[in-house]
Design a protein around this motif. Structure first.
Motif, short mmCIF file in Angstrom:
data_model
loop_
_atom_site.label_atom_id
_atom_site.label_comp_id
_atom_site.label_asym_id
_atom_site.label_seq_id
_atom_site.Cartn_x
_atom_site.Cartn_y
_atom_site.Cartn_z
N SER A 100 -1.96 0.90 -44.66
CA SER A 100 -2.68 2.10 -44.92
C SER A 100 -3.48 2.69 -43.99
N ILE A 101 -3.83 4.07 -44.15
CA ILE A 101 -4.34 4.83 -43.09
C ILE A 101 -5.76 4.47 -43.06
N GLU A 102 -6.44 4.14 -44.38
CA GLU A 102 -7.85 3.73 -44.43
C GLU A 102 -8.09 2.41 -43.75
N LYS A 103 -7.20 1.43 -43.81
CA LYS A 103 -7.15 -0.05 -43.22
C LYS A 103 -7.04 0.33 -41.69
N ASP A 104 -6.26 1.05 -41.33
CA ASP A 104 -5.93 1.31 -39.86
C ASP A 104 -7.39 1.72 -39.08
N ILE A 105 -7.79 2.83 -39.88
CA ILE A 105 -9.00 3.32 -39.06
C ILE A 105 -10.22 2.65 -39.35
N ALA A 106 -10.31 1.74 -40.31
CA ALA A 106 -11.52 0.68 -40.66
C ALA A 106 -11.19 -0.46 -39.52
N PHE A 107 -10.39 -0.87 -38.98
CA PHE A 107 -10.14 -1.89 -38.19
C PHE A 107 -11.23 -2.22 -37.12
N GLY A 108 -11.51 -1.15 -36.39
CA GLY A 108 -12.49 -1.12 -35.33
C GLY A 108 -13.82 -1.45 -35.88
N PRO A 109 -14.23 -0.51 -36.66
CA PRO A 109 -15.64 -0.90 -37.22
C PRO A 109 -15.76 -2.07 -37.86
N ARG A 110 -14.70 -2.57 -38.63
CA ARG A 110 -15.08 -3.91 -39.03
C ARG A 110 -14.97 -5.10 -38.34
N ASN A 111 -14.30 -4.71 -37.12
CA ASN A 111 -14.83 -5.91 -35.91
C ASN A 111 -16.06 -5.78 -35.18
#
Length: 286
Positions: A100-111
């Motif tokens: 999903s778009i949300e998960k893709d964008i969240a990948f960097g901040p989550r790291n």
């Protein structure tokens, strides 16, 4: 956030049979809040240069000073630099991989180890900054979007890391005219609304003429020209020798000037050309 590059040289496969000097004693100053366009042919050194700006490549010699820190020195934590300097690669949509778009964008901040609340705030904010409505797009697959929308998602993923400097490598490559205009419009909005330092790599003279505050022309690993768009695009012969030329509308205005029309031959955008032509029409009516 500023960037100062001093005597930067990069040699691929140094001392080998295929040695290539990609950057040759490059000196550049990029001020905080600048909107810089970097132009040049394939092989001119543009991509090598921008990869040095966030430490993806190691300099053969020279200095790269970002926000007062020389990132070429040993012991500098490059992960911290990459949080400040966001790089969006050419055809960045091929880097999308989440469901999903949300998960893709969240990948960097989550790291970055942020809380879920902070991650959600950053995802929403970054989607808003690139013109994607959160509720409409958050659950969609990135692969169901148009090319231009995919680019926006990729840019949003970098923006969600909250960099101070945003570097975009050919962000409009391969897009149709509407997609290109949409992306350029969003990039302009980012610069205007948030004061980000933006470095845009482009082959398009028209795109550069529209939005850049300053321009650097690369040729064979060297800085061939630098200055305001009107200064760089006035160097028609130099640009043509490099094989770049100027925006098409500039050629039109120069041709009109040669025919005796009282117009500025250095008009390099459609808007400026329109102003010049309206002056002639109004004068003729008087």
């Amino acid at each position: 956030m500023s960037i100062k590059i001093e005597n930067l040289t990069h040699i691929y496969m140094q001392n080998g049979p295929f040695e290539k000097v990609a950057l040759d004693n490059v000196n550049i100053d990029i001020e905080d809040g600048d909107f810089l366009a970097l132009i040049g042919h394939t092989g001119s050194g543009k991509s090598t240069l921008i990869q040095h700006m966030n430490g993806l490549l190691e300099a053969t010699s020279g200095k790269i000073i970002i926000d007062g820190i020389d990132i070429t020195k040993k012991g500098v934590k490059l992960t911290d630099i990459r949080k400040k300097v966001g790089l969006v690669f050419q055809y960045s949509e091929y880097q999308l991989f989440e469901e999903s778009i949300e998960k893709d964008i969240a990948f960097g901040p989550r790291n970055l180890g942020l809380s879920e609340e902070e991650i959600n705030i950053r995802v929403r904010n970054s989607m808003e900054k690139v013109g994607l409505d959160y509720e409409t797009y958050k659950d969609k697959s990135p692969f169901d979007l148009s090319g231009g929308q995919k680019r926006r998602v990729a840019i949003a993923g970098v923006i969600a890391m909250e960099p101070k400097i945003l570097i975009l490598d050919e962000p409009t490559a391969g897009l149709d005219p509407k997609g290109r205009d949409d992306i350029l419009g969003q990039i302009q909005k980012l610069h205007k609304d948030y004061g980000m330092t933006i470095i845009l790599v482009s082959h398009s003279m028209e795109d550069v003429a529209k939005i850049a505050k300053n321009v650097i022309v690369m040729d064979h690993g060297k800085v061939a020209l630098k200055g305001k768009p009107e200064e760089v695009f006035s160097e028609v012969e130099t640009l043509e020798k490099i094989g770049l030329g100027v925006p098409q509308v500039t050629y039109l205005m120069r041709a009109l000037k040669e025919k005796g029309f009282n117009v500025s031959q250095n008009a390099y955008t459609i808007e400026k050309a329109r102003e010049e032509l309206l002056k002639i029409l109004l004068k003729d009516k008087q």
